[in-house]
Design a protein around this motif. Sequence first.
Motif, PDB file in Angstrom:
ATOM      1  N   UNK A  45       0.859  -1.121   0.266  1.00  0.00           N
ATOM      2  CA  UNK A  45       0.036  -0.024   0.055  1.00  0.00           C
ATOM      3  C   UNK A  45       1.058   1.077   0.168  1.00  0.00           C
ATOM      4  N   UNK A  46       0.662   2.010  -1.057  1.00  0.00           N
ATOM      5  CA  UNK A  46       1.379   3.332  -0.881  1.00  0.00           C
ATOM      6  C   UNK A  46       0.553   4.574  -1.418  1.00  0.00           C
ATOM      7  N   UNK A  47      -0.728   4.403  -1.452  1.00  0.00           N
ATOM      8  CA  UNK A  47      -1.784   5.485  -1.918  1.00  0.00           C
ATOM      9  C   UNK A  47      -1.928   6.216  -0.797  1.00  0.00           C
ATOM     10  N   UNK A  48      -2.236   7.501  -0.567  1.00  0.00           N
ATOM     11  CA  UNK A  48      -2.684   7.998   0.743  1.00  0.00           C
ATOM     12  C   UNK A  48      -3.853   7.739   1.208  1.00  0.00           C
ATOM     13  N   UNK A 321       5.650   6.212  -0.945  1.00  0.00           N
ATOM     14  CA  UNK A 321       4.629   7.150  -0.993  1.00  0.00           C
ATOM     15  C   UNK A 321       5.377   8.651  -0.855  1.00  0.00           C
ATOM     16  N   UNK A 322       6.473   8.777  -0.215  1.00  0.00           N
ATOM     17  CA  UNK A 322       7.164  10.279  -0.284  1.00  0.00           C
ATOM     18  C   UNK A 322       7.758  10.488  -1.367  1.00  0.00           C
ATOM     19  N   UNK A 323       7.755   9.590  -2.304  1.00  0.00           N
ATOM     20  CA  UNK A 323       8.541  10.113  -3.368  1.00  0.00           C
ATOM     21  C   UNK A 323       7.695   9.725  -4.773  1.00  0.00           C
ATOM     22  N   UNK A 350      -0.153  11.193   3.165  1.00  0.00           N
ATOM     23  CA  UNK A 350       0.890  11.690   2.106  1.00  0.00           C
ATOM     24  C   UNK A 350       2.378  11.531   2.554  1.00  0.00           C
ATOM     25  N   UNK A 351       2.195  11.680   4.092  1.00  0.00           N
ATOM     26  CA  UNK A 351       3.522  11.713   4.768  1.00  0.00           C
ATOM     27  C   UNK A 351       3.480  11.037   6.052  1.00  0.00           C
ATOM     28  N   UNK A 352       4.169  10.054   6.213  1.00  0.00           N
ATOM     29  CA  UNK A 352       3.809   9.311   7.565  1.00  0.00           C
ATOM     30  C   UNK A 352       5.419   8.491   8.094  1.00  0.00           C
ATOM     31  N   UNK A 353       6.292   9.514   7.986  1.00  0.00           N
ATOM     32  CA  UNK A 353       7.251   8.488   8.546  1.00  0.00           C
ATOM     33  C   UNK A 353       7.439   8.112  10.012  1.00  0.00           C
ATOM     34  N   UNK A 354       6.479   8.732  10.919  1.00  0.00           N
ATOM     35  CA  UNK A 354       6.304   8.192  12.163  1.00  0.00           C
ATOM     36  C   UNK A 354       5.031   7.592  12.374  1.00  0.00           C
ATOM     37  N   UNK A 355       4.461   6.851  11.279  1.00  0.00           N
ATOM     38  CA  UNK A 355       3.415   6.155  11.152  1.00  0.00           C
ATOM     39  C   UNK A 355       2.047   7.201  11.399  1.00  0.00           C
ATOM     40  N   UNK A 356       0.842   6.616  11.538  1.00  0.00           N
ATOM     41  CA  UNK A 356      -0.424   7.315  11.638  1.00  0.00           C
ATOM     42  C   UNK A 356      -1.250   6.514  12.242  1.00  0.00           C
TER      43      UNK A 356
END
Length: 414
Positions: A45-48, A321-323, A350-356
């Motif tokens: 999964x990569x889609x926001x 996702x970030x790219x 769109x941005x989740x380096x620390x998870x969600x």
Amino acid sequence: MPELSRAEVAAWKAAGTPVVDLLGRAHRLGPVSGFRLGDRPVVLVTDPEAVRHVLARHPDRYVKRSHRMRHLLGDGVLTVDGPAWRGQRRLFQPQFTVQGVRRYERAMRDAVADVARAWSASARTGEPRDLVADMRRFTIDVIWRATTGLPLDDTTHRQLLAAARIVAAVAAIGPADTADLERDLAEVDAAAGRAVAAARANGDPGILDALLDTVELPDPDGRLVRDNFVTFLVAGYETTAATLSWLLLLLHDHPGDREWALAQGPAGSAARTAAIRALISETLRLYPAALLLFRDTTEDDVLAGHRIGKDTTVALCAYLTHRIPQLWPDPERFEPRRFHEPAPRPALGTYYPLGLGPRTCLGAQFTLQEMTLLAETLLPAFEFALVGERPRPAFDITIHPDGPLLARVSARGE
Ligand code: HEM
């Protein structure tokens, strides 16, 4: 759902290239795609929108199951699920808010001062240093001090580094040497035992105190407190050390961005802190240290229009996702101003380096604070020039430099 064929997966295996190449091939098939590792179906999964669906909207359908690191981490807050997780998370949460992490600021500042002293000594002699090793020692030191109130000694440092060997061995595809694993586990446990004893004796607030003081989660044999010490160490040190190493390398390559951040305000000002946070956020966009987040489905579901069955493994990859160029224009470029006002905050997913969602990084404010304090002290005071080979990204459990970051450090006046 679009799926990589078995032949394509076999070709990737035969080529021996990093796992991120396999993920990249699957990602090109669509925002949600599948492949098989052995007999195990995996959905990437990569889609926001799908990221939001899995992590934030339906965490009850997408849960953490048996964790590869259970042998090392036991029943700490990272590995358990259900009511056991909820109880621990509720207990620790107040210590890890923006307010809560202020209690560790002295520990962080003392650890930063040790790095600055070591760099000043090297600046005088001209001897190159390995900045990756420095960042590892720093992040272990911060966790040790925040737990025990004591500075990290060399024996403890050596013993805690064994945790990284265990993580690497468990993550490796081939069978691990169990004798080595047990020896390393004994090293980590010896240091963890001293950490817990020191935490009990220490009058200052520390990261294990919530567990030491509680009657809600009885822990007669002290196992839970040991497991959570090791959890904070493993979750917090290599991830933060890798991020700081990338930050230093990126700023070496982009000195203009470093000058931009320092020019936003004088030392200690909110304006400078905000700009330094933007440097860190952009580093985490390019190198989100946790390569993959895993979940297992508890029931059949529809994800981005595709049916997926119960007991499917779902892997989320922030690095990909970030790219995505439609979300992040010119995605390969280091551009900290993406995260600096007046730029809008990134949309959820769109941005989740620390998870969600509910299982987002417990240490998020802790790590941001320690990285900011380090950068605020070192960036105005030192220059560094790479000597030797430039490390490249290694894609293991974390995305980390594949070798040392050897650099000659010199003092600079602000
Ligand atoms: C740059 C540094 C860090 C990064 C990139 C990072 C990343 C993450 C991510 C992506 C997750 C979510 C995992 C998932 O959803 O499956 C997570 C969870 C967690 N992190 Fe961090 N982390 C960092 C630093 C830290 C630090 C310093 C600590 C502790 C002091 C920490 C403690 C934890 C814990 C305990 C969890 C599990 C939370 C739960 O399941 O409720 N992390 N981290």
